[in-house]
Design a protein around this motif. Structure first.
Motif, PDB file in Angstrom:
ATOM      1  N   LEU A  67     -40.135 -29.619 -32.627  1.00 19.00           N
ATOM      2  CA  LEU A  67     -39.043 -29.368 -31.689  1.00 19.00           C
ATOM      3  C   LEU A  67     -39.568 -28.731 -30.406  1.00 19.00           C
ATOM      4  O   LEU A  67     -39.142 -29.092 -29.303  1.00 19.00           O
ATOM      5  CB  LEU A  67     -37.988 -28.477 -32.338  1.00 19.00           C
ATOM      6  N   ILE A  86     -39.141 -30.220 -26.651  1.00 21.57           N
ATOM      7  CA  ILE A  86     -38.593 -29.442 -25.526  1.00 21.57           C
ATOM      8  C   ILE A  86     -39.602 -29.389 -24.384  1.00 21.57           C
ATOM      9  O   ILE A  86     -39.237 -29.493 -23.212  1.00 21.57           O
ATOM     10  CB  ILE A  86     -38.217 -28.021 -25.995  1.00 21.57           C
ATOM     11  N   CYS A 112     -33.390 -24.171 -29.399  1.00 24.02           N
ATOM     12  CA  CYS A 112     -32.774 -24.872 -28.271  1.00 24.02           C
ATOM     13  C   CYS A 112     -31.961 -23.908 -27.404  1.00 24.02           C
ATOM     14  O   CYS A 112     -31.961 -24.001 -26.174  1.00 24.02           O
ATOM     15  CB  CYS A 112     -31.880 -26.001 -28.771  1.00 24.02           C
ATOM     16  N   LEU A 165     -30.936 -24.985 -23.482  1.00 21.43           N
ATOM     17  CA  LEU A 165     -30.516 -26.384 -23.524  1.00 21.43           C
ATOM     18  C   LEU A 165     -29.020 -26.464 -23.790  1.00 21.43           C
ATOM     19  O   LEU A 165     -28.468 -25.702 -24.581  1.00 21.43           O
ATOM     20  CB  LEU A 165     -31.264 -27.134 -24.629  1.00 21.43           C
ATOM     21  N   ALA A 222     -29.344 -30.328 -27.162  1.00 19.81           N
ATOM     22  CA  ALA A 222     -29.889 -29.660 -28.347  1.00 19.81           C
ATOM     23  C   ALA A 222     -29.709 -30.537 -29.586  1.00 19.81           C
ATOM     24  O   ALA A 222     -30.650 -30.736 -30.369  1.00 19.81           O
ATOM     25  CB  ALA A 222     -29.202 -28.312 -28.545  1.00 19.81           C
TER      26      ALA A 222
END
Length: 337
Positions: free
Chosen positions: A52, A56, A247, A252, A257
């Motif tokens: 993740l 990002i 997130c 985000l 997200a």
């Protein structure tokens, strides 16, 4: 190295046991199973977090958004304690995640005994405070009797969003949070039941090599565990809330997200996890949440000890459970690149 006593039955562990002692051999298998599952699940969590963060980072680079002061790219994992569990965990992380060895550090009272990691870039030292200040994810692999002293060392040195992952089963997560002065803690709660398939764990005394066994990977799947060991659904919920919080900390919006979280699972299992805002938070809040508005920060303590919207959702959604299980098996069966 070959085991020269492998076929000598008189030298095996069981040969020296009395009949009444042999009845307790299942405890040996259970202990091996708990170590294997703990390491496999921890590696899965780290790989999800790392995936993740990478997603990002790619998104940030694409829109040319400046990096916030103090942020860094690679996930940094600290292991506090290098007994049997700490060693096996480190080997599992090296085997099943893409985390660089140079981004794994171990604090132990006997760093000179870390012979398994001499030829890697894993750094071993004895400085709990230094480890706490450095790590994004900190694994506690110490004995319950050591926890009070360890917490004194760590207290006030942990970053706000450092995830503390505790294997110390005797210390409740609420008690640990008070000792640390830090509530961003994940603590798997394994339950054991009597069954006839506990022997499945006897072949996993060496976690790193056992992680290549499809039968053990299948038996350790968090949502469908076998061999007399189970893991509560609250743990799965907490892991998903960790991803959501990552997130949120990256500012985000809720739509993006959800898109990124679903993308990392699709990358691992080839299927889309059917998650939406209502899956994570209560309906009234979800209905008023704007697409570019971040999700609220979710308490991991609440996720593990209370009934959450996500717990209710996962309990009734077999398709999402199957997708999450497929992602776990795919991750564990794929060698780290």
């Amino acid at each position: 190295m070959a085991d020269i006593v492998a076929d000598l039955s008189t030298l095996c562990f069981e040969s020296g046991l009395a009949d009444d002692e042999k009845k307790l051999l299942y405890l040996r298998a259970r202990s091996a199973g708990l170590t294997f599952c703990g390491c496999a699940h921890a590696a899965f969590v780290c790989e999800l977090i790392d995936s993740l963060r990478c997603a990002i980072r790619r998104r940030t680079a694409k829109i040319r958004k400046p990096v916030a002061p103090g942020e860094h790219d690679d996930l940094r994992v600290g292991i506090l304690g290098m007994g049997h569990l700490g060693k096996q965990l480190c080997l599992a992380l090296l085997e099943k995640t893409k985390i660089k060895p140079s981004h794994i550090k171990i604090s132990t009272r006997r760093p000179e005994l870390a012979v398994e990691f001499v030829h890697t870039e894993v750094e071993c030292f004895f400085d709990n405070r230094r480890l706490a200040a450095w790590a994004d994810v900190l694994f506690l692999c110490c004995l319950p009797s050591q926890i009070p002293k360890v917490c004194v060392d760590l207290r006030s040195h942990l970053a706000k969003h450092c995830l503390v992952y505790s294997f110390t089963s005797a210390i409740p997560v609420t008690r640990l949070a008070k000792l640390l002065g830090h509530d961003y803690i994940l603590k798997p709660k394994y339950d054991v039941v009597s069954c006839d398939t506990v022997d499945v764990w006897l072949s996993c005394s060496h976690v790193a090599s056992a992680l290549a066994d499809p039968l053990l990977i299948e038996a350790s799947c968090p949502l469908t565990m076998k061999g007399g060991i189970s893991l509560g659904l609250n743990w799965v919920c907490a892991v998903l809330y960790i991803l959501l919080n990552i997130c949120t900390s990256a500012s985000l919006g809720s739509s993006e997200a959800l898109l990124l979280i679903k993308s990392i699972f699709k990358e691992k299992c080839g299927d889309t996890v059917q998650l939406n805002a209502h899956s994570f938070i209560n309906s009234s809040y979800a209905s008023s949440l704007l697409s570019d508005e971040p999700f609220p920060w979710i308490s991991l303590m609440d996720a593990q000890i209370r009934e959450t919207p996500l717990l209710c959702f996962l309990s009734s959604s077999k398709s999402v459970q199957q997708c999450l299980s497929a992602a776990y098996k795919s991750q564990m069966e794929t060698p780290a690149k």
